[in-house]
Design a protein around this motif. Structure first.
Motif, mmCIF file in Angstrom:
data_model
loop_
_atom_site.group_PDB
_atom_site.id
_atom_site.type_symbol
_atom_site.label_atom_id
_atom_site.label_comp_id
_atom_site.label_asym_id
_atom_site.label_seq_id
_atom_site.Cartn_x
_atom_site.Cartn_y
_atom_site.Cartn_z
ATOM 1 N N ASN A 32 50.054 47.143 46.453
ATOM 2 C CA ASN A 32 51.132 46.175 46.645
ATOM 3 C C ASN A 32 52.284 46.534 45.716
ATOM 4 N N TYR B 237 53.247 43.543 50.503
ATOM 5 C CA TYR B 237 51.833 43.878 50.560
ATOM 6 C C TYR B 237 51.601 45.212 51.250
ATOM 7 N N ALA C 168 47.494 43.787 55.128
ATOM 8 C CA ALA C 168 47.677 42.405 55.589
ATOM 9 C C ALA C 168 48.317 41.531 54.505
ATOM 10 N N ASN C 169 49.172 40.609 54.949
ATOM 11 C CA ASN C 169 49.759 39.640 54.027
ATOM 12 C C ASN C 169 48.701 38.604 53.687
ATOM 13 N N ASP C 170 48.209 38.661 52.466
ATOM 14 C CA ASP C 170 47.192 37.722 52.025
ATOM 15 C C ASP C 170 47.375 37.527 50.528
ATOM 16 N N ALA C 171 47.737 36.316 50.143
ATOM 17 C CA ALA C 171 48.030 36.046 48.733
ATOM 18 C C ALA C 171 46.827 36.298 47.834
ATOM 19 N N SER C 172 45.607 36.248 48.371
ATOM 20 C CA SER C 172 44.440 36.510 47.533
ATOM 21 C C SER C 172 44.329 37.989 47.172
ATOM 22 N N ARG C 173 45.170 38.827 47.758
ATOM 23 C CA ARG C 173 45.169 40.257 47.436
ATOM 24 C C ARG C 173 46.083 40.571 46.259
ATOM 25 N N PRO D 102 39.754 40.249 47.131
ATOM 26 C CA PRO D 102 40.487 39.391 48.068
ATOM 27 C C PRO D 102 39.567 38.365 48.716
ATOM 28 N N ASN D 103 40.157 37.329 49.274
ATOM 29 C CA ASN D 103 39.415 36.307 49.995
ATOM 30 C C ASN D 103 38.936 36.901 51.315
ATOM 31 N N THR E 25 37.199 35.265 53.689
ATOM 32 C CA THR E 25 36.981 34.262 54.730
ATOM 33 C C THR E 25 37.642 34.714 56.026
ATOM 34 N N THR F 218 36.611 37.171 57.904
ATOM 35 C CA THR F 218 36.334 38.580 58.183
ATOM 36 C C THR F 218 34.831 38.777 58.377
#
Length: 131
Positions: free
Chosen positions: A36, A55, A58-63, A96-97, A99, A101
Motif C-alpha cells: 500500500n 491500496y 482490494a480496498n479494505d481498511a483492515s489491510r 487483514p480481515n 470475513t 473469504t
C-alpha cells in the motif's frame, strides 16, 4: 489509455477525486509491507494536511497496518519508520480481515464448513409469555 482510464474507470480501486489528488496534489511519503502506498497533501487545509492510502489490491481498511493507521489519522506526525521503534520479536504481523473469504474462520458446526450442529440435549426450556 492514461487519463481516460482515470476518468472512466476506478484507478487501482480509488475514486476519480483521489486519483487526481494523488497525481496533482499529493506527495508520496511511504509504502508498507503489503505494498500500500501512502500520500500526504502538499498544501494544508484548516491547519492539517490531508493523508490517504492507495491500496495494492482490494480496498479494505483492515489491510492498513496499525502503525500506518496511526499516521493516517494524525496520531503520528512523522512516518512510522521514523517515529516508531523497531517491532519487538514477540509481535506478530497484522493480518487483514478475512470475513467473506474462503479463509474466514468457520467454527465447528458451521454450515459453510460442512459441519453439523450437535443434537439438542433437552436441557432448554423455551420462554412463554404466560409463564
Amino acid at each position: 489509455m492514461g487519463i481516460f482510464k482515470n476518468i472512466f474507470t476506478w484507478w487501482e480501486g480509488a475514486t476519480f477525486g483521489t486519483a487526481m489528488g494523488t497525481i496533482f496534489g499529493g506527495e508520496r511519503v511511504g509504502e508498507d509491507a503489503l505494498g500500500n502506498i501512502y500520500y500526504e497533501a502538499k498544501k494544508a487545509e484548516n491547519g492539517r494536511k490531508r493523508r490517504w492510502v492507495i491500496y495494492k489490491g482490494a480496498n479494505d481498511a483492515s489491510r492498513v497496518p496499525p502503525e500506518w493507521h496511526g499516521w493516517l489519522h494524525g496520531t503520528l506526525d512523522a512516518v512510522p519508520s521514523e517515529a516508531l521503534p523497531s517491532p519487538r520479536p514477540w509481535q506478530r504481523e497484522a493480518t487483514p480481515n478475512l470475513t467473506g473469504t474462503g479463509s474466514a474462520y468457520r467454527p465447528a458446526g458451521a454450515l459453510e464448513a460442512g459441519g453439523r450442529r450437535a443434537q439438542a440435549t433437552g436441557d432448554y426450556e423455551a420462554w412463554a409469555p404466560d409463564a
